[in-house]
Design a protein around this motif. Structure first.
Motif, PDB file in Angstrom:
ATOM      1  N   ILE A 199      39.002  59.363  31.869  1.00  0.00           N
ATOM      2  CA  ILE A 199      38.654  57.747  31.115  1.00  0.00           C
ATOM      3  C   ILE A 199      39.080  56.692  33.138  1.00  0.00           C
ATOM      4  N   GLU A 200      38.111  55.935  33.085  1.00  0.00           N
ATOM      5  CA  GLU A 200      38.061  55.362  34.369  1.00  0.00           C
ATOM      6  C   GLU A 200      39.019  53.751  34.404  1.00  0.00           C
ATOM      7  N   ILE A 201      40.057  54.052  34.964  1.00  0.00           N
ATOM      8  CA  ILE A 201      41.421  52.998  34.907  1.00  0.00           C
ATOM      9  C   ILE A 201      41.000  51.473  35.848  1.00  0.00           C
ATOM     10  N   ILE A 202      40.705  50.463  35.779  1.00  0.00           N
ATOM     11  CA  ILE A 202      41.227  49.185  36.429  1.00  0.00           C
ATOM     12  C   ILE A 202      42.372  48.328  36.023  1.00  0.00           C
ATOM     13  N   LEU A 203      43.330  48.213  37.244  1.00  0.00           N
ATOM     14  CA  LEU A 203      44.497  47.172  36.592  1.00  0.00           C
ATOM     15  C   LEU A 203      44.141  45.869  37.609  1.00  0.00           C
ATOM     16  N   GLN A 204      43.833  45.348  36.808  1.00  0.00           N
ATOM     17  CA  GLN A 204      43.613  43.878  37.966  1.00  0.00           C
ATOM     18  C   GLN A 204      44.432  42.878  37.938  1.00  0.00           C
ATOM     19  N   LEU A 205      44.457  42.490  39.572  1.00  0.00           N
ATOM     20  CA  LEU A 205      45.146  42.113  39.850  1.00  0.00           C
ATOM     21  C   LEU A 205      44.642  40.562  40.480  1.00  0.00           C
ATOM     22  N   THR A 206      44.041  39.918  39.827  1.00  0.00           N
ATOM     23  CA  THR A 206      43.135  38.877  39.646  1.00  0.00           C
ATOM     24  C   THR A 206      42.771  38.058  38.113  1.00  0.00           C
ATOM     25  N   ASP A 207      42.431  37.117  38.753  1.00  0.00           N
ATOM     26  CA  ASP A 207      41.059  36.457  37.125  1.00  0.00           C
ATOM     27  C   ASP A 207      40.478  36.466  36.872  1.00  0.00           C
ATOM     28  N   ALA A 208      39.668  37.439  38.054  1.00  0.00           N
ATOM     29  CA  ALA A 208      39.280  37.794  37.763  1.00  0.00           C
ATOM     30  C   ALA A 208      38.382  39.039  36.231  1.00  0.00           C
ATOM     31  N   LEU A 209      37.793  39.463  35.886  1.00  0.00           N
ATOM     32  CA  LEU A 209      38.000  40.966  35.158  1.00  0.00           C
ATOM     33  C   LEU A 209      36.991  41.770  35.738  1.00  0.00           C
ATOM     34  N   ILE A 210      37.470  42.383  36.208  1.00  0.00           N
ATOM     35  CA  ILE A 210      35.737  43.773  36.704  1.00  0.00           C
ATOM     36  C   ILE A 210      35.455  44.273  35.615  1.00  0.00           C
ATOM     37  N   ILE A 211      34.553  44.682  35.576  1.00  0.00           N
ATOM     38  CA  ILE A 211      33.705  45.659  34.621  1.00  0.00           C
ATOM     39  C   ILE A 211      34.002  46.558  35.176  1.00  0.00           C
ATOM     40  N   PRO A 212      34.458  47.917  34.969  1.00  0.00           N
ATOM     41  CA  PRO A 212      34.684  49.280  35.686  1.00  0.00           C
ATOM     42  C   PRO A 212      32.599  50.097  35.443  1.00  0.00           C
ATOM     43  N   SER A 213      32.755  50.508  36.792  1.00  0.00           N
ATOM     44  CA  SER A 213      31.545  51.819  36.590  1.00  0.00           C
ATOM     45  C   SER A 213      31.705  53.079  36.816  1.00  0.00           C
ATOM     46  N   GLN A 214      30.480  53.451  37.214  1.00  0.00           N
ATOM     47  CA  GLN A 214      30.752  54.784  37.320  1.00  0.00           C
ATOM     48  C   GLN A 214      30.833  55.408  39.141  1.00  0.00           C
ATOM     49  N   TYR A 215      30.688  54.222  39.056  1.00  0.00           N
ATOM     50  CA  TYR A 215      30.468  54.315  41.027  1.00  0.00           C
ATOM     51  C   TYR A 215      31.665  53.677  41.618  1.00  0.00           C
ATOM     52  N   GLN A 216      32.334  54.773  42.657  1.00  0.00           N
ATOM     53  CA  GLN A 216      33.226  54.560  43.607  1.00  0.00           C
ATOM     54  C   GLN A 216      33.375  53.024  44.029  1.00  0.00           C
ATOM     55  N   LEU A 217      34.231  52.167  43.907  1.00  0.00           N
ATOM     56  CA  LEU A 217      33.912  50.247  44.567  1.00  0.00           C
ATOM     57  C   LEU A 217      34.795  50.811  45.717  1.00  0.00           C
ATOM     58  N   SER A 218      34.567  50.161  45.963  1.00  0.00           N
ATOM     59  CA  SER A 218      34.940  49.950  48.074  1.00  0.00           C
ATOM     60  C   SER A 218      37.340  49.293  48.031  1.00  0.00           C
ATOM     61  N   ASN A 219      36.809  50.077  48.867  1.00  0.00           N
ATOM     62  CA  ASN A 219      38.656  50.191  49.116  1.00  0.00           C
ATOM     63  C   ASN A 219      38.973  49.102  49.589  1.00  0.00           C
TER      64      ASN A 219
END
Length: 422
Positions: A199-219
Motif C-alpha cells: 500500500i502506498e502511504i502519502i503523509l500530507q505536510l500541506t493543506d493540499a491533498l495529493i492523490i497517490p499514484s502508481q508513479y514515484q513522486l519527485s524528491n
C-alpha cells in the motif's frame, strides 16, 4: 514594427478589469500561456479571484503581484489547488492601494475557463469552503469527516487503539487525526497490511491533498512524505511533542493499494494509534548501546589475545631454534674434540724408533723423502715407518688408515693387528 507588434500582443493578453456597481466582474476566457488581468480602480481593501476550468489542466497556475506582472513560481498564488490539480482556483488579495496584476498560466493552448473577480470590505478565508465548512481569516474549518484547504475531501478519523480499513480495488482513501487532544504528547502510528503487493502511504505536510499514484513522486516535492508498506514491512510514524498553535490541528494522509485489480477486496490497512513512550525507547537504545560496547570490547580483547599468543609462540619458536643451533654447535664442537682426541690417541700409539730399526725402509711413504735425515721416525702397528711430522699431518686430516697398507690405525685395532718388531 516590432514595438507595435509587441504592444498589440501585450494588449491582447493583458485585460483591464472593469467592475460593475456591485464591484463584480466575470469573463469566460481561452487558456493561454500568459493571460494577464489588471485591476487599477481599487475601492475596497480586499479582492477575491475565482477561476473555474472547464476541463482538467494540471499545468494551470494562478498567480498575482502588486505594481508588476507576476513571475511564474516566485510570486504569490494558489499553489495548493495547483498541487491538487483541481478545476477550481482561488486568490485572496490585499492591494493596499497598489495596482493588482493577475496571471493565468498554462502549458496548454486548448480549452476555456471562467474567471470571476469581486471586491469586498470584509475579509474572508483564502478559499471558498465547501461541505458546511466555516470560513475564517486563517482558512476553512471543516466539520468532522472532511479535510482539505476548502473541506472538499471526505476522510476517516483515526481513533485510538486499532483501526482496520478495507480497500476495494485501487481506490484512494484519506484519513486524519485531530492533534488538539494530544497536547505536549508524543504520538505513534503503526501502519501494517496483509497485502504482499503493498500500500502506498502519502503523509500530507500541506493543506493540499495529493492523490497517490502508481508513479514515484519527485524528491523535490517536500510538501509530502511518501512511503510504501507490505505484509512483511510495516511502518512506524512517530510525532514528537505536538503542541497545537491553534485549534483543530490535523495530521492528514492518504493510502492507496499498489497494482490492485478492480472491484475486489484486495487488502486491509491496519492503523494503530498510541502514545509514544520515550522511556521504553530510551531503555532499548541504552540496551543496544551496551550490547554494542560489550561486543566491541570483546572483539578488541580477542584481537589483543590473538597477537599476544602469536608473540608468545614466536618467542618460543625463536628460543627452540636457538637451542637447536646451540646443540648443533655443541655437537660439532664435541665431534671436533673427539676427532682431536682420536688424533692425539692414534699419534701417541705410534712408537718412535731409531733409524736402524726401520726394517730396510729407506724413505717415508708420505713425503717420499729419506728417513735418515735427522728427523724423528714413528712406526705403525703394521710396521710401516714415517716421519713423525708427516704421519701427524696425515692423522690431523682425519685419516685413520695406514698410508701404505690401509690398515686401520684406531685404538681398537692396535692389539689385534700389532705384531712384534723383528
Amino acid at each position: 514594427m516590432l514595438i507595435l507588434f509587441s504592444f498589440l500582443v501585450l494588449t491582447q493578453q493583458q485585460k483591464d478589469v472593469e467592475f460593475d456597481n456591485k464591484n463584480y466582474w466575470t469573463l469566460i476566457d481561452r487558456i493561454s500561456s500568459d493571460n494577464v488581468y489588471r485591476i487599477k480602480n481599487l475601492t475596497n481593501p480586499y479582492y477575491y479571484v475565482q477561476v473555474t476550468l472547464f476541463q482538467d489542466d494540471w499545468s494551470f497556475l494562478l498567480n498575482y503581484d502588486l505594481n508588476q506582472i507576476p513571475n511564474l513560481n516566485t510570486s504569490r498564488g494558489d499553489y495548493i489547488s495547483f498541487y491538487e490539480k483541481r478545476r477550481t482556483r482561488f486568490l485572496k488579495i490585499e492591494p493596499n492601494g497598489k495596482i493588482i496584476y493577475i496571471t493565468a498560466h498554462s502549458n496548454s493552448s486548448r480549452g476555456n475557463y471562467n474567471i470571476t473577480i469581486w471586491g469586498s470590505k470584509d475579509e474572508y478565508c483564502d478559499n471558498s469552503c465547501s461541505n458546511q465548512g466555516e470560513c475564517y481569516e486563517d482558512g476553512c474549518e471543516c466539520i468532522a469527516g472532511y479535510v482539505g484547504s476548502d473541506c472538499h475531501q471526505t476522510a476517516m478519523e483515526i481513533q485510538e487503539d486499532k483501526n482496520e480499513i478495507y480497500f476495494y480495488g485501487n481506490e484512494t482513501q484519506f484519513f486524519y487525526l485531530n492533534i488538539d487532544g494530544y497536547d505536549q504528547m508524543d504520538i505513534q502510528l503503526k501502519l501494517s497490511t496483509n497485502s504482499y503487493q503493498g500500500i502506498e502511504i502519502i503523509l500530507q505536510l500541506t493543506d493540499a491533498l495529493i492523490i497517490p499514484s502508481q508513479y514515484q513522486l519527485s524528491n523535490e516535492e517536500s510538501y509530502i512524505k511518501q512511503s510504501k508498506i507490505y505484509d512483511t514491512q510495516p511502518l512506524d510514524l512517530i510525532f514528537y511533542s505536538l503542541s497545537p498553535s491553534s485549534d483543530n490541528i490535523q495530521l492528514v494522509f492518504a493510502a492507496r493499494p499498489i497494482n490492485s485489480p478492480l472491484d475486489t477486496i484486495v487488502c486491509i490497512l491496519t492503523i494503530e494509534l498510541s502514545k509514544y513512550d520515550k522511556s521504553e525507547n530510551t531503555f532499548s537504545i541504552i540496551v543496544i548501546i551496551i550490547i554494542v560496547v560489550v561486543i566491541s570490547v570483546a572483539v578488541i580483547i580477542i584481537i589483543i589475545l590473538f597477537f599476544i599468543c602469536k608473540s608468545i609462540r614466536k618467542r618460543k619458536m625463536l628460543r627452540m631454534q636457538a637451542r637447536l643451533r646451540m646443540a648443533r654447535l655443541e655437537g660439532q664442537q664435541q665431534n671436533q674434540i673427539t676427532q682431536q682426541q682420536d688424533y692425539e690417541n692414534l699419534y701417541d700409539l705410534l712408537t718412535p724408533i731409531p733409524i736402524q730399526d726401520c726394517n730396510n725402509q729407506d724413505s717415508c711413504a708420505i713425503c717420499l723423502d729419506n728417513l735418515n735425515n735427522n728427523q724423528e721416525v714413528r712406526q705403525t702397528h703394521c710396521h710401516h715407518n714415517f716421519h713423525s711430522l708427516c704421519i701427524k699431518e696425515w692423522l690431523q686430516k682425519n685419516k685413520k688408515e695406514c698410508p701404505v697398507c690401509r690398515s686401520n690405525l684406531a685404538i681398537k685395532d692396535v692389539k689385534t693387528n700389532q705384531e712384534p718388531n723383528k
